[in-house]
Design a protein around this motif. Sequence first.
Motif, PDB file in Angstrom:
ATOM      1  N   ARG A 143     -62.036 -71.051 -41.266  1.00 46.11           N
ATOM      2  CA  ARG A 143     -63.123 -70.513 -40.457  1.00 46.11           C
ATOM      3  C   ARG A 143     -63.951 -71.645 -39.837  1.00 46.11           C
ATOM      4  O   ARG A 143     -64.252 -72.648 -40.490  1.00 46.11           O
ATOM      5  N   ASN A 163     -70.258 -71.279 -38.235  1.00 43.62           N
ATOM      6  CA  ASN A 163     -71.009 -70.193 -37.591  1.00 43.62           C
ATOM      7  C   ASN A 163     -70.119 -69.130 -36.957  1.00 43.62           C
ATOM      8  O   ASN A 163     -70.582 -68.337 -36.136  1.00 43.62           O
ATOM      9  N   GLU A 164     -68.830 -69.118 -37.312  1.00 46.81           N
ATOM     10  CA  GLU A 164     -67.925 -68.098 -36.763  1.00 46.81           C
ATOM     11  C   GLU A 164     -68.123 -66.782 -37.513  1.00 46.81           C
ATOM     12  O   GLU A 164     -68.137 -66.751 -38.744  1.00 46.81           O
ATOM     13  N   SER A 165     -68.281 -65.692 -36.775  1.00 44.00           N
ATOM     14  CA  SER A 165     -68.511 -64.383 -37.388  1.00 44.00           C
ATOM     15  C   SER A 165     -67.233 -63.859 -38.027  1.00 44.00           C
ATOM     16  O   SER A 165     -66.122 -64.320 -37.713  1.00 44.00           O
ATOM     17  N   ASP A 166     -67.399 -62.882 -38.922  1.00 44.21           N
ATOM     18  CA  ASP A 166     -66.229 -62.255 -39.547  1.00 44.21           C
ATOM     19  C   ASP A 166     -65.324 -61.652 -38.483  1.00 44.21           C
ATOM     20  O   ASP A 166     -64.098 -61.801 -38.531  1.00 44.21           O
ATOM     21  N   GLU A 167     -65.952 -60.961 -37.521  1.00 43.59           N
ATOM     22  CA  GLU A 167     -65.175 -60.310 -36.460  1.00 43.59           C
ATOM     23  C   GLU A 167     -64.447 -61.337 -35.605  1.00 43.59           C
ATOM     24  O   GLU A 167     -63.270 -61.176 -35.268  1.00 43.59           O
ATOM     25  N   GLY A 168     -65.140 -62.418 -35.249  1.00 46.11           N
ATOM     26  CA  GLY A 168     -64.524 -63.450 -34.422  1.00 46.11           C
ATOM     27  C   GLY A 168     -63.392 -64.154 -35.140  1.00 46.11           C
ATOM     28  O   GLY A 168     -62.342 -64.443 -34.541  1.00 46.11           O
ATOM     29  N   TYR A 169     -63.590 -64.431 -36.427  1.00 39.67           N
ATOM     30  CA  TYR A 169     -62.546 -65.098 -37.212  1.00 39.67           C
ATOM     31  C   TYR A 169     -61.320 -64.201 -37.354  1.00 39.67           C
ATOM     32  O   TYR A 169     -60.178 -64.643 -37.174  1.00 39.67           O
ATOM     33  N   ASP A 170     -61.561 -62.916 -37.644  1.00 39.52           N
ATOM     34  CA  ASP A 170     -60.446 -61.981 -37.781  1.00 39.52           C
ATOM     35  C   ASP A 170     -59.668 -61.860 -36.482  1.00 39.52           C
ATOM     36  O   ASP A 170     -58.434 -61.836 -36.484  1.00 39.52           O
TER      37      ASP A 170
END
Length: 390
Positions: A148, A151-158
């Motif tokens: 990850r 500062n990457e969001s869960d949604e962005g990482y997924d």
Amino acid sequence: MPEREIYLLSPRALSPETIAVAFAKTSRAPESFREIAAELSDEQSAKFHEKWVVGYGHASVAEHAVLHFAFENVSRIAIETIESSRLASYTEKSTRYQKWGQADFTIPPELDGHPLRDEFIETVRFLFSTYAESLDPVKNLILEKSPRRENESDEGYDRRIRSQYVDRCRFILPAAANANVGMTANARVVEMIIRKMLSHPLAEVRQIGEKMKEVAKAETPTLVKYADAVPYFVETVQELNLESGGLPPIVQEQAPALQNWCDLIDYDKDGEKKILAATLYRFNEMSFMHAMAYVEALSEQEKAELADTLLKRLTRFDVPLRELEYSTYTFDLVMDQGAYAEFKRHRMMTQTPQRLSTRLGYTIPRLVTEAGFGLKYEAAMQSAIQIYEK
């Protein structure tokens, strides 16, 4: 001087056939498009198309009637026919970003009552279960390789990693797998697509063609009502099919061995000269023969400078000048279904795809092997090969 006007004839206010007539009438009527459209009814438009498009063959008028089709739960092999037209626009459900469920496939109507039907379903389900089982191992490998970001969001990482692991696992999906596709095309193109589909050897494609004609007639009742199966397509395909005994079979020993996945079969030996000559022809006052003679008289350095002028300002978002189309190349390519899905989008060329086959072998994505899933992948592929031959 009359004031310049640019406006829409809205499909919310006018039917596609009425819009087509409004544009067609401007060639003979001095009124504005708004005035012409205001005087038309659907009945009058239908009569116009019956006389001029159907009766006199002015088919270009039908290009002003635009339709938007939504195809859902059709097999990927049927989608190849839907997307075969170069002059339509498509957006397809992505196998790279979405996951397929266990029941997301089509059983060919030809297998109804056939002794191989159950084995076909069993094999397809095996492929789907292998696909589902492969997702987590490959995903875990991607997680190790792509940590990850700060500062990457869960949604962005997924979203970022999903395209990587789902993309690799999709190779196992069969051609029977379902997908959705949206298509936008004018009525002239739609009529041609319907004819091709109604003439297709596969029953599923013919069924889709019938339904497509039915829903198109609700919007353009005149422009597509004569779209029927074409004996030329049906009979010519049957006769050219070697496996049906139409022509003498090719002796295997006579066929050259497959050497490369990409072979340049032919190209225009004077292609570079023609491109440069066409460029000069467009922007100067000379005959094409004069332009060719001028290019042939140039030194190699001068040709390079002219080519540099043609290309040096291109950015990644620009479309080259069409003069580059003056040179042609013919390639013979061997690729898996996933690669072809990317390649076929470039439709402004002549593509002649063969039927999908297991006889050319198959691709194992490197990450699938690295995830320790190679043996299961191969087992699923071998089952597909066996049922294909049956």
